[in-house]
Structures are given as C-alpha cells and as structure tokens.
Design an enzyme around this catalytic site. Structure first.
Site, PDB file in Angstrom:
ATOM      1  N   HIS A   1      47.953  46.516  49.306  1.00  0.00           N
ATOM      2  CA  HIS A   1      47.927  47.548  48.075  1.00  0.00           C
ATOM      3  C   HIS A   1      48.711  48.684  47.603  1.00  0.00           C
ATOM      4  O   HIS A   1      48.410  49.230  47.534  1.00  0.00           O
ATOM      5  CB  HIS A   1      46.231  47.173  47.806  1.00  0.00           C
ATOM      6  CG  HIS A   1      45.150  46.458  48.058  1.00  0.00           C
ATOM      7  ND1 HIS A   1      44.498  46.250  49.138  1.00  0.00           N
ATOM      8  CD2 HIS A   1      44.766  45.097  46.639  1.00  0.00           C
ATOM      9  CE1 HIS A   1      43.903  44.459  49.034  1.00  0.00           C
ATOM     10  NE2 HIS A   1      44.232  44.012  47.560  1.00  0.00           N
TER      11      HIS A   1
ATOM     12  N   HIS B   1      47.990  38.345  44.802  1.00  0.00           N
ATOM     13  CA  HIS B   1      48.796  38.503  46.182  1.00  0.00           C
ATOM     14  C   HIS B   1      48.418  36.350  46.618  1.00  0.00           C
ATOM     15  O   HIS B   1      48.849  36.284  47.885  1.00  0.00           O
ATOM     16  CB  HIS B   1      47.136  39.033  47.138  1.00  0.00           C
ATOM     17  CG  HIS B   1      46.560  40.010  47.403  1.00  0.00           C
ATOM     18  ND1 HIS B   1      47.620  41.011  47.408  1.00  0.00           N
ATOM     19  CD2 HIS B   1      45.523  40.612  47.136  1.00  0.00           C
ATOM     20  CE1 HIS B   1      46.494  41.523  47.231  1.00  0.00           C
ATOM     21  NE2 HIS B   1      45.759  41.851  46.754  1.00  0.00           N
TER      22      HIS B   1
END
Ligand SMILES: Nc1ncnc2c1ncn2[C@@H]1O[C@H](COP(=O)(O)OP(=O)(O)O)[C@@H](O)[C@H]1O
Ligand SMILES: Nc1ncnc2c1ncn2[C@@H]1O[C@H](COP(=O)(O)OP(=O)(O)O)[C@@H](O)[C@H]1O
Ligand SMILES: [Mg+2]
Ligand SMILES: [Mg+2]
Ligand SMILES: [Mg+2]
Ligand SMILES: [Mg+2]
Lengths: 332, 213, 332, 213
Positions: A219, A57
């Site tokens: 996700h 991320h």
C-alpha cells in the site's frame, strides 16, 4: 489519474458486479456483494478457508477463491479493511461443519475486524482459527517479526492450506499447515512508482523517475530506504540476500520462488530478475521447484516487484503441486 | 447538574459528522506522513455514515442509540481507526443501555468504556502514540473535573485540554503501532493522525471552538 | 525509466534466459535463444504452428507456446520483428512432417521476414501456410481491412488453430480454422499512457494525464482520436459499439469476449469494463461464453485496455473450450 | 572510366555505418511523427552490424561481399526498413556475383536490382511515400547520367539530387504503406523516415557532403 473507472466510490462494487457476471459458475456473493464465496459453498465436510482485505491487489484476495484454495473472501474498499459484518457473512456461508480458518495479512484494521467477526462467529457456534500472514522481511527486524506485514507470501498459505483442507484434514491440521508454510515463507518488495487510490484521486506517494524504494509495502508503506534505481541484477541480488539472511536455508534445500509484479512491471522484467535469482540460488546449492512468475499480489498500477521464497519439505511440496482452479489461478 | 437528552446526543453525532468532514484533508496529510494516507477518506465515510444515522429519528434509549451508531460506523469505515471508534461507541453505548438521558457521571463512564474498548480491541497501550494517548487522558481529566465538582462545560474544557496535551506529549515519540509502527524513527516529531482525529471528535462532542493559537 | 533491467541491449536475451531457466520442462530454444519452441518439439504427425514478432507484449507471442496452442515462436527485440533466420530456425525445429502454419500480426517487418522464411523453408521442402492477423478495427476502415494491424485477437487464432491441430487435422484444415476464427474476430484498444522501449529509454509517445486515445495500437500506433479521458462506462460503450458495427452479429449469436489490459491497467478496472460490456451485449440479445479477462497481449507497462469479440459457431466454441497448457495460459 | 575496387566498397560500407550512426536521432524523430519511433534504434543496429562486417577482411568477390552485408543486416535489424535494405543489398550483390571490381554500369545495375528487390519484398509502388520514392528515381537518374556519358562523380551527384527531389515530392502526400499508412492524413507534409534513411545511405555511398541549404 490514468485509470478506467466511473464514480470512484463505486469502484469496488462495480468490479465485483463484473466479477460475478464473468464467473457465475465459480463465484457467488453471500448476502452482500462484498462477500465473495465459491459458487458451490458450503463444501460440506471440508474445513473452510476465508480471507479478506482491501481491494486493489488482484488476484489477492478474492482471486484465490475457488477449488483447491479459498472458500470465501470479505472484500474491502481499495486498500481498506472489510467490515466484521462482511467477514461474518462469508464465515456463515462457507462453513461446512468443520470450522473456518481465517488467513489474512497482518494489518491493524483487518486484524481488529477479523477478531470481531471471530467473536461473533463463536456466538453462532462456528469454530474459527486465525493465522496471520507476516512475510514481509522489510517491515520489521527478525526480533519483531510479529509486527511484519503480510504480502505476496499469503498466496502460498492459501494454496497449501487449501490443498490440505481438500484432503479432508481437520481445522487444527489445516491451520498447522498454514502456520508451517508461513514459518518458511519470506517476501521482500521493491517499488518504482506509486499507484492511485480511486477515492483519493492522487498517487499514494511520490518517488523520483529514477528512484526506487526497497522494502516498500503493497500500500506504499515505507521500506528500508529510498535510493537511485539500480540495475535489475543489483536489485535482485539485494532482495535475495535479504531473504536468505532471514530464511537461512541450508545448501541442498528445495525452495519455491515467486517473482511477483506489483502491477505495471511487465512479465519481461520478472524473467530478467528470475534469471538472476536462479543463478544466485543455484550458486548457494539451493534447488528451485515450480517457480511462480507473474502477477499474484499487486498494488493496482504500481511499478515494482516482490520476491518470495518458501522452503519446502516433502509435505509442503506435494501440497504445492496439488491442482487448483479459480478464475485467476489455474494449476493442473 | 444538567443532564444530556437524546436530542442532544443526536446533535453531538451531527457535529462529529460535520467536524470529520471539515478536517478530511488535514487527516489525509497526517496519515500520508506516517501511514497510508487514507484517514481523510475514512473520515469522509464516517461523516457520511453518522450524518445518515443522525437523520433518522432516535429511539428513547440513549445507550442503544450510541451503540448502533458504532455499528453503522463499522459498516461504513472499517480501517483501524474506524473500527476502534466503532468499538468505542459500542462500548460507550452498552455502558448506559436503556437510559433515556445521560447524567455527567454517565458521560464519564462512557468515556472510560470507550478508552478501555479501544485498548482491548487494538491491543495498544498509552504511550504507543495512538488515539489512546488522547482518549485516555481525556477520560481521566473529565472524571477528575467532575470529582472536583466542576460543571459540565468546565469539565468538558478540561477534558479537551488534557486531550491536546496528550497529543502533544506523544508527538516527539516514535510510533509503535499499526502502519506508523513500520515507519519507525521517521515518525518522531510528527502528529499522530489518530490523535488528531480524537481531538476533532472530542471537540465536536463537547461543542468547543477550535484552538486559536 | 521506471523499469527493472540491466543493459537495455540485453533486455530480450536476458528475459529469454530467465524463461528457459523457469520452464525447462515446457520450453526450449532452437539454435538461437531467440527461437523458442515446445520442449517436446517436433510433435510428429501434427501440423506445427509458429508465430513471431517483437518482444514487449507478453504473453504475446511466446507465452502461447505449449500444448494445445503454438509449437514455436521467433522472438524479436522489443517491438521489433525477429529475423527471417530465426523464423527458419523455429520452422525447422517444430516441423513434424505435416507442414507449418505461420500465424502472426500484420506488421511490415514481420510480413517481410516471415515471407523470406517461408521461401527458405520451401527450399527445404517444408510446406508453410500463412495466416495474417488483422483484427484491430481502429487501424483501417472496413473497405481497407487488409491493412489492419494484428492485436489481441491473435490469441484466439492461436487457441483455436492449436486445438484443431491437436485433433490431427491437416495443414489446410488448420489454416482454415485460423482464417475462420479471424474472420469473426474484432479488437479495439484504448491507451491512457505510453510505455518505454528499453533501448529508446523514453516513452513511445506523450499523452496528457487525463487524456486517452481510442484505437491506439499496441506499439503506440495512432488511433482514431485523442480526447479527454471519459468514464469507464463511456469508453466501454464506444469500444463495444465500434466492434459491433464492424462484426455485425445477429441477436441470439454467441460471442466470446476478451478484456485485455495493455499492462499497467489493473484487473479491477477490466472487471469494471466487463460489467458494462456484458450489460450492453446482453441488451442486444447476444450471449457471452467463456470470457477472458486479464493480460493477454500487452505493451509492457502501458496503461489501457482492449476489447476483443469473437463470434462463435459450434465448431469454434468446442475448439475454444479445448484444454491448453503453456507457462502463461492454462485452461482445463 | 574508373572502376570501383572491393576496398572501395568496403570503404562505402564503413561510411554508411558512420552516417547511419550519426543520424540516428533525426531518424527517430521522423519515425516518431508517423511510425513507431524505432528507426534510430534500427539505424544504430545497422551501423553496428555494418561496421563489424567491414572490420573483417573482404573476399575478392564484390558481389558476395555486398550480398553477405545484406544478410548481416537482416540478422541485426529486421524492422521493415532493415529487412528492405537487407533485401536490397542481397539483390545488388547477386547482380554482380563473382566480380572482383565494379564498373559504373555494374553500379547502375546494382541500384536497379536494389530498387526492384525493395518493391518485390515490400509490395509498395513509387508514390506510396516510402524509401522507394528515393531509390527508384536515384537508380533512374544514375543510369540516365551514365547513358549521357557523365563521369562517375557527376552521375553520383545527379543520383543524389534525384533522390532528394524524390523525397521532397512525396513529402506533401499521404503515406499509404506500413505504420505510416495507419496515421493517414496526419502524415501529409511530414518527411518519410525511410526516404530520409535512403538519402543518408546514398549520400554516404557516393561520399558526397550534406546539403547545406
Ligand atoms: N492498534 C491500535 N490501537 C490504537 N490506535 C490505533 C491502532 N492502530 C492504529 N491506531 C490509530 O489509528 C490511526 C490510523 O488510522 P487509520 O488511517 O484508519 O489506519 P489504517 O489506514 O492503518 O487502517 C493511527 O494514527 C493511530 O492513532
Ligand atoms: N512495404 C514497404 N515498402 C517500402 N518501404 C517501406 C515499406 N514499409 C516501410 N517502408 C519504409 O520503411 C520506413 C519505416 O521503417 P521502420 O522504422 O524500419 O519500419 P517499422 O518500424 O514499421 O518496421 C518507412 O518510412 C518507409 O519508407
Ligand atoms: Mg488504511
Ligand atoms: Mg490510514
Ligand atoms: Mg518498428
Ligand atoms: Mg519504425
């Protein structure tokens, strides 16, 4: 798999190795390379801020370790929670005598492990407070806001709580700023393509070439619905409407806004969306302050974007404007 | 009634490792349908950690042996299920700390402690459609079977049957916890991946063959 | 087309509209929205720096307009040269009485249009010097280095010439720094996927899921060869070897390095590559100073990366270290 | 011999606009093979700019009319070929500034000026495999035909034939200029997209039908 990597099992370890080689003046590791801290940790007499979560991320999470923001970060495998042990290693190393604030996203694995770490830290007489980030409006209705996921809005919590800690505030005060920031923060995302987790070797989900999913998580968690890709203006309009409905700002309020690419979506398209968001918000009598436009919380090479709104009062505004300096985030 | 030696516990750890590794793809599939699809990876990591753990000579404390297996698990796989299973092992081990071997009653207490540990750590309840819906009835059935005088093998079979029933009973329900909680109604009718993992593990511990139906 | 846009023909205009709405304190337009200049232009008594080129490469080109770097930028359509008129508009607006330096990539359309603009500026008594960026070693052999394309290395020219101009140097001195910087700058790229030009609506080229092209240009220009995707280490090793062969630094030299994502490739993978590059360069007795790792010159959502090396002497090093501040690039 | 009126020039501008628009895909394909694949987009922009330009009433200065078409072109399409064609039109127009109509000799001078302009702006030479290899022989053939006393139509046909020959002669060669120069040997045997664009434009100006073979 269109990715530049070696053994997928080494993805995170090698990434961290590169990170520490690139920024030895700013970052260091605590015990384990998967525990990243400020090179000058512990900062004595300052409340320490820690976060943690899965990799994949960047700049979230470890990219915000640096002056004016976080003191340390426990680094999990791609999209995987780090372990309680790593969190404890970070906690020990950054503790400067004024307690440690955990700020991280509301995901099961992370919560359980941070809770374990906090219990262990308590045994070592380190006071820990926890603030969970739950800014994703698409992940649960307002009545169940406690179940919401934490996404890009966490960056504001890092920034503002970090600025507060720099002012010498105590743990409760810093935690209060993080909570207040998050109480006024809402995010929604849209995904246009999946990404590939190196160890899985295949896309996290499938989505048609001309489909989108509004509300999808970072996700690949399911969003509100799968539909035909609409124009940037139409998508932005729906996203802004969902945020305004949930945040309910009053005309005349000042907001800061984050237009965040999930990875592949280029800056050009964020500005196209910003243009529309700006027009919509101005039309509601809302004022925009210091927009953040870029990649702040990604899902590797996922195409898509998120929009975050944070309603500012004078206190939050001045904390937002304070300088910060990390390898991924520089604000003068 | 027969007791379980540390060597047998070690054998169970090895079987669990093999079973998790063998069912990785199935777990990935289930987790893809209502979660983030990483449960196969997690299972692989748990398998590797447990098999590395079992490769070392065990101490003569069965409780410590089980608890430390939990710690190894958490280091290797700290996803939701990994952390819950680590907690389960730590609690189960703590329950029988210092014991060189385990009587059937010890096993029942361990299973109960695992169940409680999972519920405390994860803050979910039976009926929320999680691994608890396998572990909780399994612990109860095992206890009941022993109370009714069943042999270890028979009690184990009843435990597994209860676990399977638990999984199937919650399959029609809507998931309320974790990633699957965000998927909402679309989870109805889908097998919970944590339930499936629970079955795989309990079956391996009990050393029972796979269902054939 | 996995892109967030409205009418493809409005892509650039809407992007610029968003840009000016986001950064009114830093950026303005000159006559036409496709001519972007510093909000405080002209800076009197300073040599002005201008660049220009097609859109789709953010932060290149306009992302480097700001203090310590460029004064203005002519903005073309995606992957298209801007017109001579736009360049002239920029030139007029930024000229602070000490002449204007054009620094841009060696592409036919850009060269012809900047040449036309320089001829027109000359008629208005604005002195213009031109420095072409030709850093892509894969685009021609050393004997034909004049035919090479300009890619990510241009950022170093913007940075160092911008810092020199800030010191009050005259046009020849600033041009000399740009030339010296570029004489010591080499770049090579690798592409793993194409991108989609909005108006074309389909990918710029096709490449197999597990293929790569080493040496591909930032618009999909052909590279050295198409082959099976190798490991990050192997790819990095080949790229670094090609750069070192061309740049031929001596042991003990100090280099700065840029690991640049072409768009989709995430930060994580850049650090994996950096790790390898660092090891290779250290092993050659080379010292690394101030690495730049991120997205500096992109091709929208293309997957791939480039590596740039710049050999530093004391003068270049101090210019590199000078502060700069643009909406896309902040250095303290 | 017949002269060409401004209305006829305007007609030619319209024909060029239509022809460019009609052949966009072919140009894209050729430019994809050895360039960046944008020539179809450029052609579309040029077509739009020229047809908008032709929609307005022309002035009574044919030279100014042609030169200003070049400026409109550059604003709309500033790629290599767009800029070269803009330069060609500006130079051609400049050559006959002030004239209300154009004699065949004027057309020859315009073509020559366009050729020279393209070479000066782009710094390429005949044989480098660019649009020059179409425009240069076309200009020469047109001039030669007129010198031999050919009528306008016949001279135009010879011009186009020379242009086609020019294109085909360089097709086997390796491109040396612009993007195609980077592709190197792989360009051998491929038609240069600029040559093709040159043919399309010259054919439209001369109002000749497409080759059929
Ligand atoms: N809070 C909880 N309590 C009990 N079980 C849970 C909890 N959260 C998740 N689970 C179980 O874990 C399974 C998912 O495991 P895992 O893939 O490791 O989760 P994640 O990837 O979301 O961290 C679920 O199917 C469920 O059975
Ligand atoms: N310097 C030059 N001189 C003459 N013709 C050129 C030159 N550069 C390019 N061309 C012509 O332009 C064509 C490509 O046009 P275009 O697609 O507009 O270029 P680009 O996309 O590279 O800017 C080539 O096929 C060639 O015929
Ligand atoms: Mg997970
Ligand atoms: Mg999972
Ligand atoms: Mg082009
Ligand atoms: Mg082209």
């Amino acid at each position: 798999m269109r990715k530049l990597l070696n053994d997928p099992n080494d993805y995170v370890t090698e990434m961290l190795d590169g990170l520490l080689k690139a920024h030895p003046d700013q970052l260091a590791s605590a015990e384990d390379v998967h525990a990243i801290v400020r090179a000058d940790a512990p900062v004595q007499g300052k409340v320490a801020l820690a976060t943690g979560g899965g990799s994949g991320h960047l700049p979230v999470f470890l990219g915000y370790v640096g002056s004016g923001m976080l003191d340390g970060c426990a680094v999990g495998d791609v999209f995987q929670s780090p372990s309680a042990e790593q969190m404890l290693a970070v906690t020990r190393r950054i503790h400067g005598g004024k307690g440690v604030l955990y700020v991280y996203g509301n995901y099961g694995g992370d919560v359980m492990n941070f809770d374990m770490a906090a219990e262990m830290a308590d045994l070592e007489d380190i006071r820990v407070e926890t603030v969970l980030v739950k800014d994703d409006v698409a992940s649960a209705p307002p009545a169940e806001a406690d179940r919401r996921r934490g996404v890009a809005g966490m960056v504001y919590a890092f920034k503002l709580a970090g600025a507060k800690a720099d002012q010498g505030a105590d743990l409760d005060e810093v935690a209060a700023i993080a909570r207040k920031t998050l109480a006024h923060t809402r995010t929604i995302g849209v995904a246009l393509s999946p990404c590939t987790v190196p160890q899985a070797g295949k896309p996290t989900f499938t989505i048609g070439e001309s489909e989108m999913e509004i509300g999808m998580g970072i996700h690949g968690e399911p969003g509100m619905q799968r539909e035909q890709l609409a124009s940037a203006d139409a998508v932005t309009e729906r996203m802004v409407a969902a945020l305004l409905e949930d945040l309910a700002p009053a005309s005349g309020d000042t907001l800061t806004i984050m237009l965040n690419s999930l990875g592949a979506t280029p800056h050009e398209e964020l500005y196209i969306m910003y243009r529309k968001a700006y027009d919509l918000l101005e039309a509601q009598g809302l004022k925009l302050h210091r927009p953040y436009i870029g990649r702040f919380a990604t899902s590797m090479e996922m195409a898509g974007a998120s929009i975050t709104l944070l309603r500012l009062d004078d206190e939050l505004k001045s904390l937002l404007d304070a300088p910060a300096h990390t390898p991924f985030f520089v604000q003068r | 009634m027969a007791t379980v030696s540390i060597a047998q516990v070690r054998g169970a750890v090895e079987r669990v490792a093999r079973a998790l590794s063998a069912h990785k793809d199935r777990l990935t599939e289930l987790d893809q349908a209502m979660g983030d699809g990483d449960l196969g990876i997690t299972a692989g990591k748990m398998a590797a950690a447990l098999s590395a753990y079992a490769a070392d000579e065990p101490p003569d404390d069965a409780g410590a042996y089980v608890a430390q297996a939990g710690m190894a698990l958490n280091r290797a796989a700290s996803s939701s299920l990994g952390t819950l299973l680590a907690t389960a092992l730590m609690r189960a081990g703590k329950e029988v700390r210092g014991q060189p071997e385990l009587a059937p009653d010890d096993l029942a207490r361990m299973l109960r402690a695992a169940d409680t540990g999972i519920q405390e750590r994860g803050k979910a309840k039976p009926g929320d459609k999680t691994i608890i819906d396998v572990v909780h009835p399994a612990a109860a059935a095992f206890e009941a079977a022993l109370a009714e005088g069943a042999e270890l093998e028979a009690a184990a079979a009843r435990m597994l049957a209860a676990a399977l029933r638990g999984r199937d009973e919650v399959t029609p329900l809507r998931s309320r916890i974790g990633r699957a909680g965000w998927v909402g109604e679309r989870t109805m009718g889908l097998v919970d991946p944590g339930c499936e993992a629970g079955i795989i593990i309990l079956r391996a511990i009990a050393d029972l063959p796979e269902e054939t139906a």
